[in-house]
Write a protein that holds these residues in place. Structure first.
Motif, PDB file in Angstrom:
ATOM      1  N   LEU A   1      69.836   9.739 -22.971  1.00 32.86           N
ATOM      2  CA  LEU A   1      70.712   8.767 -23.299  1.00 32.86           C
ATOM      3  C   LEU A   1      70.009   7.495 -23.923  1.00 32.86           C
ATOM      4  O   LEU A   1      70.690   6.841 -24.655  1.00 32.86           O
ATOM      5  CB  LEU A   1      71.435   8.378 -21.987  1.00 32.86           C
ATOM      6  N   CYS A   2      68.867   7.159 -23.179  1.00 27.36           N
ATOM      7  CA  CYS A   2      68.102   6.273 -23.751  1.00 27.36           C
ATOM      8  C   CYS A   2      67.659   6.336 -25.197  1.00 27.36           C
ATOM      9  O   CYS A   2      67.711   5.307 -26.103  1.00 27.36           O
ATOM     10  CB  CYS A   2      66.993   5.833 -22.665  1.00 27.36           C
ATOM     11  N   PHE A   3      67.016   7.470 -25.310  1.00 30.01           N
ATOM     12  CA  PHE A   3      66.748   7.731 -26.741  1.00 30.01           C
ATOM     13  C   PHE A   3      67.744   7.682 -27.816  1.00 30.01           C
ATOM     14  O   PHE A   3      67.774   7.270 -28.827  1.00 30.01           O
ATOM     15  CB  PHE A   3      66.115   9.273 -26.730  1.00 30.01           C
ATOM     16  N   GLU A   4      69.103   8.167 -27.447  1.00 29.60           N
ATOM     17  CA  GLU A   4      70.254   8.085 -28.396  1.00 29.60           C
ATOM     18  C   GLU A   4      70.401   6.616 -28.355  1.00 29.60           C
ATOM     19  O   GLU A   4      70.973   6.173 -29.767  1.00 29.60           O
ATOM     20  CB  GLU A   4      71.281   8.820 -27.662  1.00 29.60           C
ATOM     21  N   GLU A   5      70.624   5.845 -27.656  1.00 31.18           N
ATOM     22  CA  GLU A   5      70.661   4.332 -27.892  1.00 31.18           C
ATOM     23  C   GLU A   5      69.656   3.495 -28.977  1.00 31.18           C
ATOM     24  O   GLU A   5      70.076   2.777 -29.920  1.00 31.18           O
ATOM     25  CB  GLU A   5      70.640   3.548 -26.458  1.00 31.18           C
TER      26      GLU A   5
ATOM     27  N   GLY B   1      63.340   5.149 -22.003  1.00 33.14           N
ATOM     28  CA  GLY B   1      63.572   6.614 -21.848  1.00 33.14           C
ATOM     29  C   GLY B   1      62.323   7.176 -21.582  1.00 33.14           C
ATOM     30  O   GLY B   1      62.291   8.356 -20.736  1.00 33.14           O
ATOM     31  N   ILE B   2      61.130   6.685 -21.885  1.00 30.75           N
ATOM     32  CA  ILE B   2      59.724   7.566 -21.751  1.00 30.75           C
ATOM     33  C   ILE B   2      59.412   7.350 -20.135  1.00 30.75           C
ATOM     34  O   ILE B   2      59.230   8.150 -19.678  1.00 30.75           O
ATOM     35  CB  ILE B   2      58.811   6.722 -22.487  1.00 30.75           C
ATOM     36  N   GLY B   3      59.939   5.990 -19.513  1.00 32.49           N
ATOM     37  CA  GLY B   3      59.899   5.666 -18.301  1.00 32.49           C
ATOM     38  C   GLY B   3      60.623   6.970 -17.344  1.00 32.49           C
ATOM     39  O   GLY B   3      60.098   7.471 -16.374  1.00 32.49           O
ATOM     40  N   LEU B   4      61.840   7.126 -17.903  1.00 29.67           N
ATOM     41  CA  LEU B   4      62.681   7.783 -16.936  1.00 29.67           C
ATOM     42  C   LEU B   4      62.309   9.546 -17.422  1.00 29.67           C
ATOM     43  O   LEU B   4      62.079  10.264 -16.353  1.00 29.67           O
ATOM     44  CB  LEU B   4      64.030   7.851 -17.582  1.00 29.67           C
ATOM     45  N   PHE B   5      61.664   9.783 -18.424  1.00 31.50           N
ATOM     46  CA  PHE B   5      61.004  11.083 -18.580  1.00 31.50           C
ATOM     47  C   PHE B   5      60.087  11.266 -17.744  1.00 31.50           C
ATOM     48  O   PHE B   5      59.940  12.480 -17.069  1.00 31.50           O
ATOM     49  CB  PHE B   5      60.629  11.184 -20.102  1.00 31.50           C
ATOM     50  N   TYR B   6      59.089  10.452 -17.470  1.00 29.82           N
ATOM     51  CA  TYR B   6      58.090  10.633 -16.641  1.00 29.82           C
ATOM     52  C   TYR B   6      58.504  10.581 -15.124  1.00 29.82           C
ATOM     53  O   TYR B   6      57.780  11.338 -14.253  1.00 29.82           O
ATOM     54  CB  TYR B   6      56.925   9.467 -16.712  1.00 29.82           C
ATOM     55  N   LYS B   7      59.740  10.170 -14.885  1.00 26.97           N
ATOM     56  CA  LYS B   7      60.318  10.300 -13.603  1.00 26.97           C
ATOM     57  C   LYS B   7      61.159  11.472 -13.389  1.00 26.97           C
ATOM     58  O   LYS B   7      61.555  11.744 -12.443  1.00 26.97           O
ATOM     59  CB  LYS B   7      61.069   9.180 -13.157  1.00 26.97           C
ATOM     60  N   ARG B   8      61.178  12.145 -14.420  1.00 20.99           N
ATOM     61  CA  ARG B   8      62.042  13.561 -14.688  1.00 20.99           C
ATOM     62  C   ARG B   8      63.414  13.146 -14.601  1.00 20.99           C
ATOM     63  O   ARG B   8      63.962  14.139 -14.131  1.00 20.99           O
ATOM     64  CB  ARG B   8      61.516  14.456 -13.512  1.00 20.99           C
TER      65      ARG B   8
ATOM     66  N   MET C   1      57.033  -1.428  -7.594  1.00 19.76           N
ATOM     67  CA  MET C   1      58.528  -1.283  -7.312  1.00 19.76           C
ATOM     68  C   MET C   1      58.673   0.196  -7.008  1.00 19.76           C
ATOM     69  O   MET C   1      58.163   1.077  -7.587  1.00 19.76           O
ATOM     70  CB  MET C   1      59.298  -1.709  -8.363  1.00 19.76           C
ATOM     71  N   GLY C   2      59.659   0.444  -5.894  1.00 20.81           N
ATOM     72  CA  GLY C   2      59.763   1.954  -5.544  1.00 20.81           C
ATOM     73  C   GLY C   2      60.741   2.418  -6.695  1.00 20.81           C
ATOM     74  O   GLY C   2      60.091   2.902  -7.891  1.00 20.81           O
ATOM     75  N   ALA C   3      62.129   2.542  -6.732  1.00 20.04           N
ATOM     76  CA  ALA C   3      62.907   3.317  -7.610  1.00 20.04           C
ATOM     77  C   ALA C   3      63.054   2.324  -8.775  1.00 20.04           C
ATOM     78  O   ALA C   3      63.227   1.219  -8.645  1.00 20.04           O
ATOM     79  CB  ALA C   3      64.096   3.654  -7.106  1.00 20.04           C
ATOM     80  N   CYS C   4      63.229   2.782 -10.089  1.00 20.25           N
ATOM     81  CA  CYS C   4      63.366   2.167 -11.066  1.00 20.25           C
ATOM     82  C   CYS C   4      65.005   1.568 -11.011  1.00 20.25           C
ATOM     83  O   CYS C   4      65.835   2.305 -11.053  1.00 20.25           O
ATOM     84  CB  CYS C   4      63.149   2.719 -12.330  1.00 20.25           C
ATOM     85  N   PRO C   5      65.318   0.364 -11.182  1.00 14.45           N
ATOM     86  CA  PRO C   5      66.724  -0.355 -10.564  1.00 14.45           C
ATOM     87  C   PRO C   5      67.432   0.149 -11.924  1.00 14.45           C
ATOM     88  O   PRO C   5      68.640  -0.014 -11.894  1.00 14.45           O
ATOM     89  CB  PRO C   5      66.357  -1.680 -10.929  1.00 14.45           C
ATOM     90  N   ASP C   6      67.036   0.628 -13.301  1.00 15.31           N
ATOM     91  CA  ASP C   6      67.587   0.948 -14.313  1.00 15.31           C
ATOM     92  C   ASP C   6      67.914   2.190 -14.695  1.00 15.31           C
ATOM     93  O   ASP C   6      68.632   2.494 -15.386  1.00 15.31           O
ATOM     94  CB  ASP C   6      66.849   0.392 -15.513  1.00 15.31           C
ATOM     95  N   VAL C   7      67.853   3.215 -13.588  1.00 18.35           N
ATOM     96  CA  VAL C   7      68.225   4.570 -13.652  1.00 18.35           C
ATOM     97  C   VAL C   7      69.534   4.528 -13.499  1.00 18.35           C
ATOM     98  O   VAL C   7      70.291   3.533 -12.773  1.00 18.35           O
ATOM     99  CB  VAL C   7      67.539   5.132 -12.489  1.00 18.35           C
ATOM    100  N   ASN C   8      70.447   5.344 -13.749  1.00 17.26           N
ATOM    101  CA  ASN C   8      71.869   5.164 -13.960  1.00 17.26           C
ATOM    102  C   ASN C   8      72.475   5.446 -12.094  1.00 17.26           C
ATOM    103  O   ASN C   8      72.564   6.560 -11.775  1.00 17.26           O
ATOM    104  CB  ASN C   8      72.537   6.223 -14.654  1.00 17.26           C
ATOM    105  N   PHE C   9      72.163   4.408 -11.500  1.00 20.29           N
ATOM    106  CA  PHE C   9      72.445   4.565 -10.057  1.00 20.29           C
ATOM    107  C   PHE C   9      74.028   4.989  -9.728  1.00 20.29           C
ATOM    108  O   PHE C   9      74.234   5.689  -8.721  1.00 20.29           O
ATOM    109  CB  PHE C   9      72.281   3.253  -9.211  1.00 20.29           C
TER     110      PHE C   9
END
Length: 288
Positions: free
Chosen positions: A257-261, A243-250, A1-9
């Motif tokens: 926010l994910c780590f806080e949840e 959160g880890i996935g978003l971290f690697y995508k910078r 998949m291209g962009a992760c759909p769960d990023v805060n679009f």
């Protein structure tokens, strides 16, 4: 998949909220990306957002019609196809519209064939299972629906083969999701529905659809509060992995926010506290 759909679009792509047409196009593209992975239920939510932002986005209407068609909701799909063609008459020549019409015609023919032998419930069930083994999902659905119309007592007999296919490791994630979704559609009130939702959530998470996985876990908890400890562990893992996935995508701010949840569920988790502290250091260096 291209962009992760769960990023805060909402945050990333709608910085210029005056340009609703552009935002609508983005949500439609996100939905298309999810649809290509056969997660039609999740894609529909993004098509709805696209239509909300721009009711004249004919492609959003067209592709939502197709997503509904893929879920077997032909009558509802018809409304969206009609609106898409009204906005853009060229859509009447699109593959999606023509394929939807073809499928509906095939279903009508199949129903006529079934009626010739509609008194033999067991025979209809066996044919449905046969089509299931052939991976012909649409015919399976039609046969199982006819079985249940004749004899609702056969519900367990319809669910068992679907469940078996849903948990088989040999099938693709997409195929397994389809079978689990069908159980939820046919039998939302069976005692084991929590296990179906949990398995669906696991598949969604493994395919990167973290928000949708959380939704499934939450539904399971609503149905069975005794599932709380398992729910807490599962949701913690989802927020951590997202959160880890978003971290690697910078996407550092979104990762925080994910780590806080995750920490809301397990406030004293040492590893998660370390991850958050490390990420905050990166953000501070970036911003200073």
């Amino acid at each position: 998949m291209g962009a992760c759909p769960d990023v805060n679009f909402d945050k990333i792509y709608t910085l210029n909220t005056d340009d609703l047409e552009a935002c609508s196009d983005i949500y439609c593209k996100i939905a298309n990306d999810i649809s290509r992975r056969y997660h039609f239920k999740e894609a529909i939510l993004y098509y709805d957002k696209a239509i909300e932002m721009n009711p004249n986005n004919s492609e959003a209407w067209l592709y939502k019609g197709w997503a509904l068609c893929e879920r077997g909701l032909y009558e509802e799909a018809k409304t969206y196809f009609n609106e898409a063609i009204k906005l853009n008459p060229e859509h009447s020549e699109s593959y999606y519209y023509k394929e939807a019409l073809k499928r509906k015609e095939n279903i009508i023919k199949l129903l006529q064939e079934i009626k010739l032998d509609s008194t033999d419930t067991k025979s209809l069930l066996e044919k449905g299972i046969q089509f299931l083994n052939y991976r012909d999902f649409y015919k399976t659905r039609i046969y199982f629906e006819e079985v249940l119309k004749l004899s609702p007592d056969y519900l367990t007999d319809c669910v068992k083969p679907l469940w078996k296919k849903g948990i088989e490791q040999t099938g693709s994630i997409n195929e397994r999701m389809i079978y689990l979704e069908e159980i939820i559609r046919l039998a939302p009130d069976i005692p084991d529905i929590c296990n179906v939702l949990i398995k669906e959530a696991e598949l969604l998470e493994s395919d990167g659809l973290y928000n949708e996985a959380i939704t499934c876990y939450n539904k399971a908890l609503e149905l069975n509060p005794e599932y709380y400890e398992q729910w807490k562990d599962a949701c913690f893992n989802v927020w951590r992995d997202k959160g880890i996935g978003l971290f690697y995508k910078r996407f550092y701010n979104e990762a925080i926010l994910c780590f806080e949840e995750a920490l809301k569920l397990k406030p004293n988790d040492t590893r998660m506290l370390e991850n958050k502290e490390y990420l905050l250091e990166i953000i501070n260096k970036r911003d200073n």
